[in-house]
Design an enzyme around this catalytic site. Structure first.
Site, short mmCIF file in Angstrom:
data_model
loop_
_atom_site.label_atom_id
_atom_site.label_comp_id
_atom_site.label_asym_id
_atom_site.label_seq_id
_atom_site.Cartn_x
_atom_site.Cartn_y
_atom_site.Cartn_z
N ASP A 63 33.34 -1.18 3.20
CA ASP A 63 33.01 -2.41 2.49
C ASP A 63 32.39 -3.33 3.54
OD1 ASP A 63 33.22 -5.13 1.42
OD2 ASP A 63 34.38 -4.19 -0.19
N SER A 146 14.36 -11.03 0.37
CA SER A 146 13.98 -11.09 -1.05
C SER A 146 12.91 -12.16 -1.23
CB SER A 146 15.23 -11.47 -1.84
OG SER A 146 14.90 -11.82 -3.16
N TYR A 159 22.55 -17.11 -5.22
CA TYR A 159 21.79 -15.97 -4.66
C TYR A 159 20.65 -16.49 -3.79
CZ TYR A 159 19.10 -11.61 -4.41
OH TYR A 159 18.42 -10.49 -3.97
N LYS A 163 20.03 -15.65 0.18
CA LYS A 163 18.88 -14.95 0.75
C LYS A 163 18.09 -15.84 1.71
CE LYS A 163 19.51 -10.84 -0.80
NZ LYS A 163 19.79 -9.73 0.13
N1 LIG Z 1 16.47 -5.14 -7.15
C1 LIG Z 1 15.73 -6.19 -6.85
O1 LIG Z 1 14.92 -6.66 -7.69
C2 LIG Z 1 15.82 -6.84 -5.49
C3 LIG Z 1 14.83 -7.76 -5.11
C4 LIG Z 1 14.88 -8.34 -3.84
C5 LIG Z 1 15.91 -8.02 -2.98
N2 LIG Z 1 16.89 -7.13 -3.37
C6 LIG Z 1 17.97 -6.85 -2.42
O2 LIG Z 1 17.99 -5.46 -2.18
C7 LIG Z 1 19.28 -5.12 -1.63
C8 LIG Z 1 19.73 -3.84 -2.28
O3 LIG Z 1 19.90 -4.02 -3.66
P1 LIG Z 1 19.32 -3.02 -4.77
O4 LIG Z 1 18.39 -3.78 -5.61
O5 LIG Z 1 18.87 -1.77 -4.14
O6 LIG Z 1 20.62 -2.80 -5.67
P2 LIG Z 1 21.71 -1.63 -5.63
O7 LIG Z 1 22.89 -2.15 -6.38
O8 LIG Z 1 21.10 -0.36 -6.09
O9 LIG Z 1 22.07 -1.53 -4.09
C9 LIG Z 1 23.03 -2.37 -3.47
C10 LIG Z 1 24.05 -1.49 -2.80
O10 LIG Z 1 24.98 -2.31 -2.10
C11 LIG Z 1 26.27 -1.77 -2.32
N3 LIG Z 1 27.29 -2.80 -2.13
C12 LIG Z 1 27.47 -3.94 -2.86
N4 LIG Z 1 28.53 -4.61 -2.39
C13 LIG Z 1 29.00 -3.90 -1.33
C14 LIG Z 1 30.07 -4.09 -0.42
N5 LIG Z 1 30.91 -5.14 -0.52
N6 LIG Z 1 30.25 -3.18 0.56
C15 LIG Z 1 29.44 -2.09 0.65
N7 LIG Z 1 28.42 -1.86 -0.18
C16 LIG Z 1 28.21 -2.75 -1.16
C17 LIG Z 1 26.22 -1.28 -3.76
O11 LIG Z 1 27.27 -0.37 -4.05
C18 LIG Z 1 24.85 -0.64 -3.79
O12 LIG Z 1 24.90 0.69 -3.32
C19 LIG Z 1 20.19 -6.32 -1.89
O13 LIG Z 1 20.35 -7.02 -0.68
C20 LIG Z 1 19.37 -7.15 -2.90
O14 LIG Z 1 19.69 -8.51 -2.81
C21 LIG Z 1 16.85 -6.53 -4.60
#
Ligand SMILES: NC(=O)c1ccc[n+]([C@@H]2O[C@H](COP(=O)([O-])OP(=O)(O)OC[C@H]3O[C@@H](n4cnc5c(N)ncnc54)[C@H](O)[C@@H]3O)[C@@H](O)[C@H]2O)c1
Length: 277
Positions: A63, A146, A159, A163
């Site tokens: 975590d 982001s 959020y 970021k």
């Molecule tokens: N999806 C979008 O549109 C988007 C846009 C910009 C930025 N992001 C950023 O991309 C990053 C990844 O997100 P994603 O979109 O791939 O979503 P996702 O949910 O597929 O990936 C996030 C991962 O983080 C893990 N996670 C969450 N809390 C955790 C914790 N406490 N300990 C360990 N692991 C943990 C989740 O289990 C997951 O595997 C994030 O930082 C998110 O803010 C996403």
């Protein structure tokens, strides 16, 4: 085999799904060995089992709010692959654009604590766990940032603030860890992933992929210049490869590469100036 990351070793938090998994698979294809870190070890092990070369991918449960578990993940990586070149700090949650005016004081306090402890403290703790190994290899940190690191309305205030904080952290660490460790970010726009909401708002089962699935075929395009560009996380992995590679970006630190469909160059009357072309 040849690739931009031949012989590199990377650790990716949140590497089991979404952009983290896409980066892990791309790094593997570029010749790196990769540790993927997340909370659900069963899910991570499935990703390893399904990858083209399981001897170069390793799953470790941690975590990101727990420093000891992150230190363990770094130690496991070094014991398995011999070193660490790249930390991708990536694990995060979204607030589903919940505005301040729709949060009572208790919800606000709890949501802030949860989102900041994953999105911001999680990046701090991963960097703290990894920097000594990165000094050894003259390695680098790549943070998932982001559009919400620069612009409003990509999240709610919690959020967006988280970021923006990551952008500041990236820049400060780029200063503090220079000259031996480079620190950069990739500011992703909307991607069709499994991004979840905070438990404090009972949104932990909500996935951003549902919003993409609900989008009607005849809905107007997103108001971005590249409104027909991909939302598949695989198409966002290029900057992560570039920034990890000493050969390709050795003199680059403290920078964020935006990959967001052109949010910064939107027009006023029309989002894109070339729709007639
Ligand atoms: N999806 C979008 O549109 C988007 C846009 C910009 C930025 N992001 C950023 O991309 C990053 C990844 O997100 P994603 O979109 O791939 O979503 P996702 O949910 O597929 O990936 C996030 C991962 O983080 C893990 N996670 C969450 N809390 C955790 C914790 N406490 N300990 C360990 N692991 C943990 C989740 O289990 C997951 O595997 C994030 O930082 C998110 O803010 C996403």
């Amino acid at each position: 085999m040849s690739g931009w990351l031949q012989g590199y070793v990377a650790l990716i938090t949140g590497g089991g799904t979404g952009i983290g998994r896409a980066v892990a698979e791309r790094y593997l294809a570029e010749g790196a060995s990769v540790t993927i870190v997340g909370r659900d070890v069963g899910q991570l092990e499935q990703v390893v089992a399904g990858c083209p070369d399981p001897s170069r991918m390793h799953a470790v449960a941690a975590d990101v709010r727990d420093s000891e578990q992150l230190h363990h993940a770094v130690a496991e990586t070094v014991s398995r692959f011999g070193k660490l070149d790249t930390l991708v700090a990536n694990a995060g949650v979204w607030d589903y654009q919940r505005p301040l005016t729709r949060l009572n004081a208790k919800e606000l306090g709890e949501t802030f604590d949860e989102v900041f402890s994953i999105n911001v403290k999680g990046y701090f703790l991963a960097a703290e766990a990894a920097w000594r190994e990165l000094v050894e290899t003259r390695g680098s940190i790549v943070m998932t940032l982001s559009n919400a690191s620069f612009y409003v309305n990509g999240g709610g205030p919690v959020y967006t603030a988280s970021k923006h904080a990551c952008l500041g952290l990236m820049r400060e660490l780029a200063y503090e860890l220079a000259p031996k460790v480079r620190v950069n970010g990739v500011a992703c726009g909307g991607m069709n992933t499994d991004l979840r909401g905070p438990e404090s708002l009972s949104m932990q089962e909500r996935s951003i992929s549902a919003s993409f699935a609900k989008r009607r075929a005849d809905a107007p395009p997103p108001p971005l210049p590249l409104h027909d560009s991909s939302t598949d996380p695989k198409d966002f992995t290029g900057p992560y490869v570039l920034l990890a590679s000493r050969e390709q970006s050795g003199p680059m630190t403290g920078e964020a590469i935006s990959i967001d469909g052109g949010i910064g160059v939107r027009g006023f009357a029309n989002a894109a100036g070339g729709d007639h072309l």
